[in-house]
Design a protein around this motif. Sequence first.
Motif, short mmCIF file in Angstrom:
data_model
loop_
_atom_site.label_atom_id
_atom_site.label_comp_id
_atom_site.label_asym_id
_atom_site.label_seq_id
_atom_site.Cartn_x
_atom_site.Cartn_y
_atom_site.Cartn_z
N ARG A 57 0.76 -1.20 -0.06
CA ARG A 57 0.00 -0.05 -0.03
C ARG A 57 0.76 1.22 -0.04
NH1 ARG A 57 -2.20 0.47 4.79
NH2 ARG A 57 -2.59 -1.50 4.74
N GLN A 58 1.75 1.28 1.00
CA GLN A 58 2.76 2.33 0.95
C GLN A 58 3.71 2.46 -0.15
OE1 GLN A 58 5.56 2.65 4.40
NE2 GLN A 58 4.22 4.32 4.78
N LEU A 78 3.39 1.84 -3.20
CA LEU A 78 2.81 1.84 -4.49
C LEU A 78 2.36 3.29 -4.59
CD1 LEU A 78 0.44 -0.99 -4.87
CD2 LEU A 78 2.56 -0.55 -6.14
N ASN A 79 2.47 4.10 -3.65
CA ASN A 79 2.03 5.50 -3.47
C ASN A 79 3.32 6.45 -3.76
OD1 ASN A 79 -0.64 5.71 -0.90
ND2 ASN A 79 -0.17 4.35 -2.48
N GLN A 104 -3.38 -6.72 -4.48
CA GLN A 104 -2.75 -5.48 -4.85
C GLN A 104 -1.80 -5.59 -5.85
OE1 GLN A 104 -2.08 -5.14 -0.83
NE2 GLN A 104 -2.60 -2.86 -0.59
N LYS A 150 -4.69 12.46 -8.77
CA LYS A 150 -4.17 13.35 -7.52
C LYS A 150 -5.44 14.21 -6.85
CE LYS A 150 -2.32 16.55 -10.79
NZ LYS A 150 -1.62 17.93 -10.75
N MET A 190 -12.96 8.88 -4.52
CA MET A 190 -11.75 8.29 -4.45
C MET A 190 -11.55 6.92 -4.93
SD MET A 190 -9.87 9.80 -0.99
CE MET A 190 -10.81 8.78 -0.10
N GLN A 191 -12.79 6.24 -4.45
CA GLN A 191 -12.56 4.74 -5.02
C GLN A 191 -12.97 4.62 -6.66
OE1 GLN A 191 -15.20 1.80 -3.17
NE2 GLN A 191 -13.39 2.17 -1.90
N HIS A 237 -9.72 5.33 -8.13
CA HIS A 237 -8.42 4.37 -7.76
C HIS A 237 -7.40 5.50 -7.11
CE1 HIS A 237 -10.34 0.71 -9.03
NE2 HIS A 237 -10.22 1.16 -10.17
N TYR A 238 -7.81 6.55 -6.27
CA TYR A 238 -6.87 7.33 -5.97
C TYR A 238 -6.23 6.85 -4.59
CZ TYR A 238 -5.26 11.49 -3.25
OH TYR A 238 -4.45 12.46 -2.51
N ARG A 239 -4.73 7.31 -5.01
CA ARG A 239 -3.59 6.96 -4.15
C ARG A 239 -2.94 8.23 -3.56
NH1 ARG A 239 -2.43 2.24 -3.28
NH2 ARG A 239 -3.26 0.45 -4.27
N ASN A 285 -0.02 10.63 -2.83
CA ASN A 285 1.34 10.53 -3.12
C ASN A 285 2.06 10.90 -1.77
OD1 ASN A 285 4.04 11.78 -3.54
ND2 ASN A 285 3.38 11.93 -5.63
#
Lengths: 328, 328
Positions: A113-114, A116-117, A134, B7, B44-45, B48-50, B52
């Motif tokens: 998770r981490q 990939l960010n 994932q 973003k 967000m879902q 697929h937001y992650r 940064n």
Amino acid sequence: MKKQAVKLEDVAAVAGVSKTTVSRVLNNRGYLSQATIDKVHKAMQELHYRPNIIARQLYQQRTNLVGLVFPTVDNPFFGQLEACLDHELYKRGYRVLMGNSQNNPDRERAYLRQLLNGQVDGLIVGAHNEGIEQYRNIQLPVVSIERLVSKDIPVVAADNYAGGVLATQQLLDDGCQHIIHTNYPHDLASPNMERRRAYEELMRRHGLPMYTYEVSFDSSTAEKIKIFYRLFDEHPEVDGVFADNDTNASLIMQVARKRGRRVPEDLKVVGFDGANMTRTLLPELTTIQQPIQQMATAAVQLLQDQIDGKKTTNSVQLPVKLIHGTTA
Amino acid sequence: MKKQAVKLEDVAAVAGVSKTTVSRVLNNRGYLSQATIDKVHKAMQELHYRPNIIARQLYQQRTNLVGLVFPTVDNPFFGQLEACLDHELYKRGYRVLMGNSQNNPDRERAYLRQLLNGQVDGLIVGAHNEGIEQYRNIQLPVVSIERLVSKDIPVVAADNYAGGVLATQQLLDDGCQHIIHTNYPHDLASPNMERRRAYEELMRRHGLPMYTYEVSFDSSTAEKIKIFYRLFDEHPEVDGVFADNDTNASLIMQVARKRGRRVPEDLKVVGFDGANMTRTLLPELTTIQQPIQQMATAAVQLLQDQIDGKKTTNSVQLPVKLIHGTTA
DNA sequence: TCGCAGGTGTTAACCGGTTGACAGATAAAA
DNA sequence: TTTTATCTGTCAACCGGTTAACACCTGCGA
């Protein structure tokens, strides 16, 4: 928020130029007079300036970090592998972010998770946990070592089938009639299974009985020893063991001695991995050596290709070697 | 520059709110209606937001990364130590940046230069190279393990003197008259020297001759073996060896056997470290065990204290234990 | 009706670098 | 003298988050 460090702007102020100019001096970019360069260098020295890497990473969208997701580093094989990977990556300007999953799916997930960010430019994985969703639809370059993760991800592995043949054949040549194999639980889709396939094929071809004891990698030493005692109790006739790794081979030999067996007189043992540490601490062990250095080189090469945008998703298989010790 | 990822702004646009609102949802901060929260989560879902991480790190001036600067991970002691450190740090929310110096001062310098630039929140070091001036005037929290770096930096170490006494005394109790010790070159200001000091004091007290062979950590196995052959050639009378680590102890026993000595009949050997891997692969070795797990816990605690701004620059010394094997 | 507290959301500055666009100066070529 | 090439340097936007400051709204008591 922490205290303010010296920043580029401060250097610019002291040198009497603009931020851009300082940045150019830093990166050797564009046209600059020697006088300007000297001025800026002097200011940097005076202020003990250190450019903030994080800011640069943010702009460049690149960290020069590669994540290594493996079970643990406290193991002859993975230790040497990670050391080699680190070395290869270092040569290409990457640093390593350790992600020892300890075979804990939660930890592996947390790392992923981490990472990939935007934390890393790529990932080299060798952790065991199957079905971590994932890994699918990952945007990041990934290479796997000795693990089948997803079909989009290239795998670097030793020729496990050939290794299985070499080991089993050695025991057969030694005249063993009751050869036992240890391996991971077979539901793990690992290239390790190829060793087992080779063992079973050879045994079948020779009309000999086959027994595989399943030992998960993350069991404690005590648990493993218990399994091996059971092995000797259930199969007192055993005269050969093909262990799936050298550590298990060592434990099996210890248990065998406790049970009054002499190695190699009463029992032949062949291990797997042949890592440096095992060769140093247990040189008498006959084993199948994996080309750890080459595996690391290949994995890093594949990763670099992906980072460079080349579409070489081909898996790599590397040859193994039988190391003759005195245990088989 | 790489391709654009999703973003925060995109999420805000889709959810029909501002960046701030999204950030608040993300960090659970300030007042938010359930409706807004749901809207944002949905967006967000969808995308697929992650978030940064690098951007967050830049603003917060904190990376939750700790650098580990050690010689190599391919070693029973350092492998286990780094695994323990990784585990302790993980529990506190830190990830590990590996900095294997391979005992190369240039590499150590390179790591330091980089890590000091805001890349990590702290450093745990155990590399050998003396006099790396960058450690002075460091702004970063640093803890050292088994190495004397600079007097401002707290050291976590085993009670090396007690270990040296235990080992030497064991050999004396075994009736050895010609005990040889191996250790690092003595110009390295390492707590290891305490082992040597203990050995020399005991030998002197017993009126016995003392010989220390200096073996640098980063020599190749072949070089070490050459030194050990020389040891037996120069001192055929040797009947006891106190090795500075278990790997060397193993090599010495191999050389001894090649020279026709039986262990323990003709030669007693005591090692040092007692790491998991050695215990598994070479359980017969009598050795002084370092409390690796406790050392890791203590080091991480000291580092955390520094990060939290507490002024506890006290060094820590932990007890060792004699493990009785069959080699002494 | 006004004042105020509590809830909801926005604007814009900020973290610390990098770089495209552009302006001005000087020197060499036409 | 004008044009063009070569230097030298600045401005401001940008990377993708975080948050201080502030504005608006609602409801309630005075």
